[in-house]
Design a protein around this motif. Structure first.
Motif, mmCIF file in Angstrom:
data_model
loop_
_atom_site.group_PDB
_atom_site.id
_atom_site.type_symbol
_atom_site.label_atom_id
_atom_site.label_comp_id
_atom_site.label_asym_id
_atom_site.label_seq_id
_atom_site.Cartn_x
_atom_site.Cartn_y
_atom_site.Cartn_z
ATOM 1 N N UNK B 45 0.831 -1.199 0.000
ATOM 2 C CA UNK B 45 0.000 0.000 0.000
ATOM 3 C C UNK B 45 0.868 1.252 0.000
ATOM 4 N N UNK B 46 0.511 2.202 -0.881
ATOM 5 C CA UNK B 46 1.216 3.481 -0.922
ATOM 6 C C UNK B 46 0.407 4.601 -0.290
ATOM 7 N N UNK B 47 -0.851 4.749 -0.748
ATOM 8 C CA UNK B 47 -1.620 5.901 -0.314
ATOM 9 C C UNK B 47 -3.098 5.693 -0.619
ATOM 10 N N UNK B 48 -3.935 6.446 0.071
ATOM 11 C CA UNK B 48 -5.365 6.460 -0.183
ATOM 12 C C UNK B 48 -5.818 7.899 -0.369
ATOM 13 N N UNK B 56 -1.995 14.490 -3.094
ATOM 14 C CA UNK B 56 -1.091 14.128 -2.003
ATOM 15 C C UNK B 56 0.289 13.856 -2.565
ATOM 16 N N UNK B 57 1.302 14.180 -1.783
ATOM 17 C CA UNK B 57 2.676 13.960 -2.226
ATOM 18 C C UNK B 57 3.418 13.083 -1.227
ATOM 19 N N UNK B 58 4.250 12.212 -1.782
ATOM 20 C CA UNK B 58 5.179 11.426 -0.990
ATOM 21 C C UNK B 58 6.530 11.553 -1.677
ATOM 22 N N UNK B 59 7.337 12.472 -1.201
ATOM 23 C CA UNK B 59 8.655 12.720 -1.783
ATOM 24 C C UNK B 59 8.502 13.006 -3.281
ATOM 25 N N UNK B 60 8.961 12.148 -4.133
ATOM 26 C CA UNK B 60 8.897 12.396 -5.590
ATOM 27 C C UNK B 60 7.596 11.900 -6.222
ATOM 28 N N UNK B 61 6.714 11.330 -5.428
ATOM 29 C CA UNK B 61 5.462 10.789 -5.950
ATOM 30 C C UNK B 61 4.326 11.756 -5.647
ATOM 31 N N UNK B 62 3.509 12.046 -6.687
ATOM 32 C CA UNK B 62 2.343 12.902 -6.532
ATOM 33 C C UNK B 62 1.110 12.140 -6.993
ATOM 34 N N UNK B 74 -0.901 8.909 -10.837
ATOM 35 C CA UNK B 74 0.324 8.847 -10.026
ATOM 36 C C UNK B 74 1.452 9.375 -10.895
ATOM 37 N N UNK B 75 2.125 10.384 -10.415
ATOM 38 C CA UNK B 75 3.238 10.979 -11.151
ATOM 39 C C UNK B 75 4.506 10.845 -10.326
ATOM 40 N N UNK B 76 5.549 10.335 -10.963
ATOM 41 C CA UNK B 76 6.849 10.245 -10.298
ATOM 42 C C UNK B 76 7.805 11.209 -10.991
ATOM 43 N N UNK B 77 8.396 12.068 -10.221
ATOM 44 C CA UNK B 77 9.361 13.037 -10.747
ATOM 45 C C UNK B 77 10.768 12.464 -10.645
ATOM 46 N N UNK B 81 16.128 4.051 -10.092
ATOM 47 C CA UNK B 81 16.016 2.598 -10.312
ATOM 48 C C UNK B 81 15.197 1.939 -9.211
ATOM 49 N N UNK B 82 15.129 2.567 -8.062
ATOM 50 C CA UNK B 82 14.323 2.012 -6.968
ATOM 51 C C UNK B 82 12.822 2.133 -7.216
ATOM 52 N N UNK B 83 12.434 2.900 -8.257
ATOM 53 C CA UNK B 83 11.015 3.048 -8.575
ATOM 54 C C UNK B 83 10.488 1.905 -9.432
ATOM 55 N N UNK B 84 11.371 1.034 -9.873
ATOM 56 C CA UNK B 84 10.974 -0.094 -10.724
ATOM 57 C C UNK B 84 9.914 -0.939 -10.034
#
Lengths: 113, 111
Positions: B45-48, B56-62, B74-77, B81-84
């Motif tokens: 689970x990431x977010x609700x 909502x933002x979690x570091x580089x994830x919006x 879901x947008x990753x800025x 490689x850890x986002x794989x």
């Protein structure tokens, strides 16, 4: 806390054999779920339970059975295994409703040969 | 029944590039959840999101929830490689007490 624990992690079955996939959770969650995930695909719900003694079918229940005698345990039974049941099986739980996050086990990788 | 669709199915990006995955529901959702599954792993689970138009933002994830509560993104800025992994959205399945998962977007990040 261990969270959601699934056993076994891997299993190879012959066509026609039966087996039970075990799932237990120690978070006192009411809701529990069984999913299957075929390679490169999403999650398909097999069965779910909203509490001890209550189970209901999901999207793909044929060939499977479940029981929920306790809050902690939700075993999945495969009767007469078929090659089409080769998949990765995930058990999950959530605290009260489908509106709350699900916690997944590590999965059981099952091959039917 | 309710359907939750995700696009794209696959996305390859160069490390440092941005990435976006989109989720669309056939029905209005009370909330939407996002999960990440690393290769060989289980969904986490990431977010609700609950409110119309919520961001909502979690570091580089919006994460965004649409105004009509039928779509999400879901947008990753600046991917790393850890986002794989595969990113799934999921929404409550109407009258049934279950989540309906999207088909997922598999992200590959090339170093």
């Amino acid at each position: 806390n261990a969270g959601v624990t699934q056993t076994p992690k891997f299993r190879i079955l012959k066509i026609g054999q039966s087996m039970t996939l075990q799932c237990t959770q120690d978070m006192n969650h009411n809701y529990m779920y069984w999913y299957r995930q075929d390679p490169g695909m999403g999650l398909k719900l097999i069965y779910y339970s909203v509490g001890a003694g209550i189970t209901d079918k999901g999207e793909v229940p044929n060939g499977y059975n479940v029981s929920r005698s306790t809050t902690e345990d939700f075993p999945l039974r495969l009767e007469l295994a078929a090659p089409s049941q080769t998949s990765v099986y995930f058990c999950a739980s959530s605290y009260r409703t489908e509106n709350q996050p699900q916690h997944f086990g590590d999965g059981t990788r099952l091959s039917i040969l | 029944g309710q359907q939750v669709m995700q696009i794209p199915q696959y996305q390859h990006v160069q490390e440092g590039e941005d990435f976006t995955t989109y989720c669309n529901s056939s029905t209005t959702l009370s909330n939407i959840q996002w999960y990440k599954q690393r290769p060989g792993g289980h969904p986490v689970f990431l977010i609700q999101l609950v409110k119309s138009g919520e961001v909502k933002k979690q570091k580089r994830l919006t994460f965004q929830f649409g105004e009509a509560k039928k779509n999400s993104s879901l947008h990753i800025t600046a991917t790393q490689t850890t986002d794989v992994g595969t990113y799934f959205c999921a929404g409550p399945g109407g009258s049934a007490r279950q989540l309906t998962f999207g088909s997922g977007t598999q992200l590959t990040v090339l170093p």
